[in-house]
Motif scaffolding. Structure first.
Motif, short mmCIF file in Angstrom:
data_model
loop_
_atom_site.label_atom_id
_atom_site.label_comp_id
_atom_site.label_asym_id
_atom_site.label_seq_id
_atom_site.Cartn_x
_atom_site.Cartn_y
_atom_site.Cartn_z
N LEU A 69 0.99 -1.67 -0.16
CA LEU A 69 0.31 -0.16 0.09
C LEU A 69 1.50 1.74 -0.01
CD1 LEU A 69 -2.83 -0.30 2.59
CD2 LEU A 69 -3.25 0.14 0.13
N GLN A 70 2.12 1.12 0.98
CA GLN A 70 2.90 2.40 0.84
C GLN A 70 3.12 2.79 -0.52
OE1 GLN A 70 5.95 2.25 4.80
NE2 GLN A 70 6.29 4.11 3.32
N ILE A 71 3.87 2.08 -0.60
CA ILE A 71 4.29 1.95 -2.50
C ILE A 71 3.35 2.59 -3.90
CG2 ILE A 71 4.92 0.70 -4.44
CD1 ILE A 71 6.69 -1.48 -2.65
N SER A 72 2.68 1.93 -3.68
CA SER A 72 1.03 2.01 -5.04
C SER A 72 0.84 3.79 -4.15
CB SER A 72 -0.18 1.68 -4.69
OG SER A 72 -0.86 1.43 -2.95
N GLN A 73 0.21 3.75 -2.90
CA GLN A 73 0.08 5.27 -2.55
C GLN A 73 0.91 6.36 -2.96
OE1 GLN A 73 -1.59 4.19 1.67
NE2 GLN A 73 -2.76 5.98 1.06
N SER A 74 1.82 6.35 -2.81
CA SER A 74 3.05 7.35 -3.52
C SER A 74 2.86 7.89 -4.51
CB SER A 74 4.76 7.11 -2.78
OG SER A 74 4.82 5.95 -3.98
N ILE A 75 2.30 7.00 -5.83
CA ILE A 75 2.60 7.78 -7.11
C ILE A 75 0.39 7.31 -7.58
CG2 ILE A 75 4.39 7.56 -7.73
CD1 ILE A 75 3.27 4.96 -9.17
N GLU A 76 -0.60 7.42 -6.23
CA GLU A 76 -1.66 7.08 -6.24
C GLU A 76 -2.01 6.17 -7.99
OE1 GLU A 76 -2.76 11.11 -7.32
OE2 GLU A 76 -1.52 12.49 -5.73
N ALA A 77 -1.03 4.63 -7.68
CA ALA A 77 -1.51 4.27 -8.34
C ALA A 77 -3.23 3.85 -7.87
CB ALA A 77 -0.91 2.69 -8.66
N ALA A 78 -3.78 3.80 -8.17
CA ALA A 78 -5.39 3.34 -7.42
C ALA A 78 -6.21 1.94 -8.01
CB ALA A 78 -6.85 4.69 -8.26
N ASP A 79 -5.84 1.00 -9.04
CA ASP A 79 -5.59 0.37 -9.28
C ASP A 79 -5.41 -0.97 -7.93
OD1 ASP A 79 -3.40 0.43 -9.96
OD2 ASP A 79 -3.38 -0.72 -12.01
N ILE A 80 -3.69 -1.16 -7.68
CA ILE A 80 -3.23 -0.96 -7.09
C ILE A 80 -3.67 -1.27 -4.82
CG2 ILE A 80 -1.37 -0.57 -6.95
CD1 ILE A 80 0.48 -3.53 -6.60
N THR A 81 -4.17 0.16 -5.28
CA THR A 81 -4.17 0.26 -3.82
C THR A 81 -5.61 0.01 -3.72
OG1 THR A 81 -2.87 2.69 -4.03
CG2 THR A 81 -4.70 2.26 -2.42
N ALA A 82 -6.16 -0.32 -4.82
CA ALA A 82 -8.08 -0.91 -4.28
C ALA A 82 -7.69 -2.31 -3.98
CB ALA A 82 -9.02 -0.25 -5.21
N ARG A 83 -7.09 -3.00 -4.47
CA ARG A 83 -6.48 -4.67 -4.24
C ARG A 83 -6.16 -4.35 -3.21
NH1 ARG A 83 -4.38 -9.41 -7.43
NH2 ARG A 83 -4.69 -10.93 -6.21
N ALA A 84 -4.94 -3.56 -2.80
CA ALA A 84 -4.43 -4.01 -1.20
C ALA A 84 -5.10 -3.34 -0.39
CB ALA A 84 -2.71 -3.00 -0.94
N ALA A 85 -6.09 -2.62 -0.07
CA ALA A 85 -6.85 -2.18 0.81
C ALA A 85 -7.92 -3.01 0.90
CB ALA A 85 -7.00 -0.30 0.32
N TRP A 86 -8.44 -3.61 0.37
CA TRP A 86 -9.30 -4.60 0.55
C TRP A 86 -8.98 -5.78 1.33
CZ3 TRP A 86 -10.62 -8.74 -3.53
CH2 TRP A 86 -11.88 -9.69 -3.13
N GLN A 87 -7.53 -6.17 0.47
CA GLN A 87 -6.86 -7.41 1.20
C GLN A 87 -6.67 -7.05 2.76
OE1 GLN A 87 -4.14 -9.47 -0.80
NE2 GLN A 87 -2.19 -8.66 0.72
N LEU A 88 -6.04 -5.39 3.12
CA LEU A 88 -5.83 -5.17 4.62
C LEU A 88 -6.59 -4.86 5.32
CD1 LEU A 88 -3.75 -4.06 6.51
CD2 LEU A 88 -4.63 -1.32 5.40
#
Length: 905
Positions: free
Chosen positions: A436-455
């Motif tokens: 999540l920290q990686i994906s949020q750093s450049i606002e990558a919404a697709d992987i953030t959505a998946r990782a946030a759901w998992q978290l």
């Protein structure tokens, strides 16, 4: 925990046409992959620490041309960081030499690499400098024009990534014109395909389809060549993306025929893979397997062979054929071992892990059901969790080695999912938070959505409900920001709504509606949580319709109930599954909205299977011949779930109309036939269905009704005759001014001519039709053909665009829902929304046509009263009561089938 909510509307994904090979794999998950660039530490994994050794390409005395070429080799191998370093050196060398065109070309390539690495700022600087260099020259030679066209194409891709879709569209049009000046037909084709993608992103799907259709026509005139085959393949995949599978398959087959004729094995392999994906889309798994196998046989490199084999393994995992999968594993592992570190190799390991992990979840499901007859998957020699973790650790290592942080984040997310599956919660949380920290750093919404759901899932299992809700809220917000990407997703990703999107909505609602524990005391759910739960339920309705249509063209304009109808209540039932700490309980939640009152909710705790069984039994009981006592008992039980707890509130609020926003199989139920122990609901309330108040269509000013009425009385295309339809249309004509098309007159052409010629407020279609959750199986019958959902859209286009007045009321009086389809009424909502009608009345099952004629006659008589105007919902209620009072038709089978969708006023 830091906020997971998106910072803005910026888009993080772009499906772009670029120079180089496209190494995409068939992903079992949802999200489209782009790249990030953040360094993060990975903990020990599966008893193996991950050590990353940087590999630098040490340059000797190479010419700029050699450096540029070497950069292309790295880029095509998926090593974008190394490619960027080399192209940066080449650009500087060309600058020192004063060769402007070469410098511009190197900067164009550099921008592409930065885009793949997720470094938007650097990508922008590189392409801006490239364009400035090219535009500074008074006149460009032919090579300069070609480089300018490439640079414009690259700029368009970057603009789309930044969310500047309209600007990207304009840039790609400019690129197309420049490619034409350069005489580059391949580049011109790529620019136009990119324009179609931009139009899809803007929601202009018809324009996108028209453009793709023109491209197909133009390609047909060209002589057969490898370039033509490649162009047709690109078009076929684009058509698959917009859901036109029939045309996509035809175009891909034509591409394949040309490739085979020219003995272009690599091109044939890529096309066979695309055709296999279409076969999989329509659940022809045996056919898909054969295409994948042939693609593997014709593949020219380990990576393309592996691509086909991983598709095969994913298919076997989906169908739980683990014995066959075990025989495929040695080939996959052998090909995987031959790959040098690249994005392709990282994704290959992630996708391999995803498929193998489905075996573990399948075993867990077998144990949960207590199915002793099924052979456990674990009896087959598939790698265990530790070996899967080691492979994923290698994927993370390789991603970091080539400094591909997006691939690293994706691999970390998958590794976290593995630990979640093995219930190693601390490690699962740590890895997922790093992703999540990686994906949020450049606002990558697709992987953030998946990782946030998992978290969110992990935190729920660890008992941190506050953190879990926050994570789910982040996942939900990012899915909303990705709305058009979810429905125009690349077929290579194999987007699965049921597995990857819908659960996020349901699990968030589940958490929001749970009571909270404060200082040892159980507190009621807060109004803020209930309000958000209602918003998520409405968003789920919209997401399901987007998925049904395969586009996100539905405009949302939320309205407030108090401003629509102060005598209506809106009821949101939803079936939820509680997975907290292994608990497999489920419940039917109901959120109810009353005018000028706080929201409230209540729940019935029952296993989901029992809920669905009772709903199915109630549906079946509505057919004549079923025990009356049993039918009323079932009708009352469902009433107890949905309305009994709110009886007093409904009475005290003076409610006259119940508006249901139903979920799942509840959509197929005739709510009017619910029973309170003394009378049916229809005897107390008007009833309407809605896909949500965010899609509430504003009503039109009531005026003298004029109707276009069309129908079939004779048997056509395998459907039975409807002899009473003639009486039905005559009765309607006696109540309203009606234009009638009957039998041979009711052709598609004649219907379109009438619908486009005069602004009829009412369109009444008394013909066979079927509603299904599959758009391909949703249709209406005319004399000469079937009208599909997409055809319906085109027929009513002038009204939808405002050229003619919208339809106030669409009536579909002889339709039925597809047998065994729990979401069949998505098709009904589809017809309603595609026509642009403010209100739609339709039948859930095909009813005795004489009783239908009687009900329709009374409905129109009620609707045309001038002394005491009533709502459409009340007009339907009075018509149903008329049949209920008739001994011949008082069974719910005759009157309960008819439902009103949309504006009930």
């Amino acid at each position: 925990m830091a906020s997971i909510l998106p910072k803005g509307k910026r888009r993080s994904t772009a499906k772009k046409t670029t120079k180089g090979k496209n190494y995409k794999f068939l992903l079992p998950g949802l999200f489209i992959l782009s790249l990030l660039l953040v360094t993060i530490i990975v903990p020990a994994v599966a008893q193996s620490s991950i050590s990353i050794v940087s590999q630098e390409v040490r340059q000797q005395q190479l010419t700029p041309e050699q450096i540029l070429k070497q950069g292309r080799e790295f880029y095509e191998a998926g090593q974008f960081f190394e490619a960027a370093n080399l192209w940066q050196q080449a650009a500087q060398a060309y600058k020192n030499q004063g060769t402007i065109l070469n410098q511009a070309q190197a900067l164009n390539y550099l921008s592409l690499a930065y885009q793949d690495l997720g470094q938007g700022k650097q990508a922008q600087e590189a392409i801006t400098t490239s364009l400035e260099l090219l535009q500074s020259r008074k006149k460009l030679e032919p090579r300069g024009v070609a480089i300018l066209a490439q640079a414009l194409n690259t700029q368009g891709s970057l603009q789309l990534t930044q969310g500047k879709t309209e600007t990207a569209l304009a840039t790609w049009k400019q690129a197309e014109a420049t490619y034409e000046l350069a005489g580059n037909e391949t580049g011109k084709l790529g620019s136009r395909i990119n324009q179609a993608q931009a139009l899809q992103t803007l929601g202009q799907y018809r324009r996108a389809n028209e453009l793709l259709k023109k491209l197909v026509e133009e390609l047909q005139t060209q002589p057969d060549s490898v370039l033509k085959a490649d162009g047709l393949r690109s078009l076929g995949i684009a058509l698959q993306t917009v859901g036109d599978l029939v045309k996509s398959k035809a175009i891909l087959e034509q591409s394949l025929a040309i490739s085979q004729q020219l003995n272009a094995s690599a091109d044939s392999s890529a096309t066979l893979l695309g055709i296999g994906n279409i076969a999989r889309d329509v659940q022809r798994y045996d056919v898909a397997w054969k295409f994948y196998q042939e693609a593997a046989n014709l593949a020219q490199t380990p990576i393309t062979t592996l691509q086909a084999q991983l598709n095969q393994l994913s298919l076997l995992a989906q169908t739980q054929q683990w014995q066959t999968a075990s025989s495929l594993m040695p080939q996959i592992e052998s090909n995987l071992s031959q790959l040098s570190p690249s994005r392709a190799s990282v994704y290959a390991r992630v996708n391999l892990a995803e498929s193998l992990m489905q075996q573990k979840s399948g075993d867990a499901e077998t144990r949960r059901r207590g199915d002793k007859e099924t052979i456990p998957n674990s009896q087959f020699p598939i790698p265990n969790s530790q070996k899967i973790a080691q492979s994923l650790a290698t994927a993370v290592q390789q991603a970091r080695q080539i400094k591909d942080s997006r691939a690293e984040a994706y691999a970390l997310t998958q590794l976290g999912k593995l630990y979640e599956q093995t219930q190693q919660w601390q490690d699962a949380q740590s890895l997922t938070e790093q992703a999540l920290q990686i994906s949020q750093s450049i606002e990558a919404a697709d992987i953030t959505a998946r990782a946030a759901w998992q978290l969110g899932r992990i935190l729920e299992q660890r008992g941190d409900l506050t953190g879990s809700i926050a994570a789910f809220q982040g996942a939900f917000a990012h899915l909303q920001s990705l709305r058009s990407d979810l429905v125009a997703v690349s077929p290579d990703v194999q987007f699965n709504f049921k597995e990857s999107v819908e659960p996020v909505y349901r699990e968030l609602v589940n958490l929001l509606l749970q009571p909270t524990l404060t200082h040892g005391q159980i507190e009621d759910t807060s109004q803020a949580n209930i309000k958000q739960a209602r918003e998520v339920i409405e968003a789920l309705q919209l997401a399901e319709l987007d998925n049904f249509f395969r586009d996100a063209c539905l405009d949302t304009q939320p309205v407030v109930l108090d401003e629509i109808d102060t005598q209506a209540a809106v009821i949101y039932p939803i079936i939820l599954h509680d997975s907290f700490r292994g608990n497999s309980a489920s419940r039917l939640e109901v959120v109810i909205s009353l005018p000028n009152q706080p929201l409230r909710h209540y729940a019935t705790q029952l296993p989901e299977e029992e809920i669905e069984n009772i709903l199915q039994q109630f549906y079946s009981s509505l057919y004549p011949g079923y025990s009356r006592d049993q039918r009323l008992r079932l009708a009352e039980e469902v009433y107890d779930w949905l309305l009994r707890p709110a009886e007093a509130d409904l009475a005290n609020s003076g409610i006259e109309t119940l508006v249901f926003v139903p979920d799942g199989f509840l959509r197929n139920l005739p709510i009017a036939a619910l029973y309170d122990g003394e009378q049916y609901i229809v005897e107390k309330y008007s009833v309407a269905l809605s896909p949500g108040l965010q899609l509430f269509p504003q009503g039109l000013k009531r005026e003298e009704l004029q109707a276009l009425t069309a129908g079939l009385t004779e048997a056509r295309q395998g459907f039975a005759e409807l002899p009473a339809v003639e009486d039905e249309v005559k009765e309607i004509a006696s109540e309203v001014d009606a234009q009638v098309l009957l039998n041979q007159e009711f052709t598609r052409t004649a219907f379109q001519k009438e619908i486009n010629g005069k602004p009829f407020p009412v369109v009444h279609l008394a013909t066979h039709g079927q509603f299904s959750s599959n758009p391909q199986e949703t249709f209406l019958l005319t004399w000469d053909e079937r009208i599909s959902i997409k055809d319906f859209d085109l027929l009513f286009e002038k009204r939808r665009l405002g050229i003619l007045k919208p339809i106030d009321l669409l009536v579909l009086s002889a339709c039925q829902t597809a047998a065994g389809d729990k979401r069949a009424t998505l098709g009904l909502a589809g017809f309603a929304l595609r026509s642009g009608a403010r209100s739609t009345m339709a039948s859930l099952w095909s009813v005795h046509d004489e009783s239908t004629a009687a009900l329709m006659s009374e409905f129109y008589r009620q609707l045309t009263q001038t002394n005491l105007p009533i709502t459409k919902a009340e007009a339907l209620r009075q018509a149903q009561l008329t049949l209920l009072s008739d001994p011949q038709y008082n069974h719910p089978y005759f009157w309960a089938s008819f439902v009103l969708v949309g504006n009930w006023l």
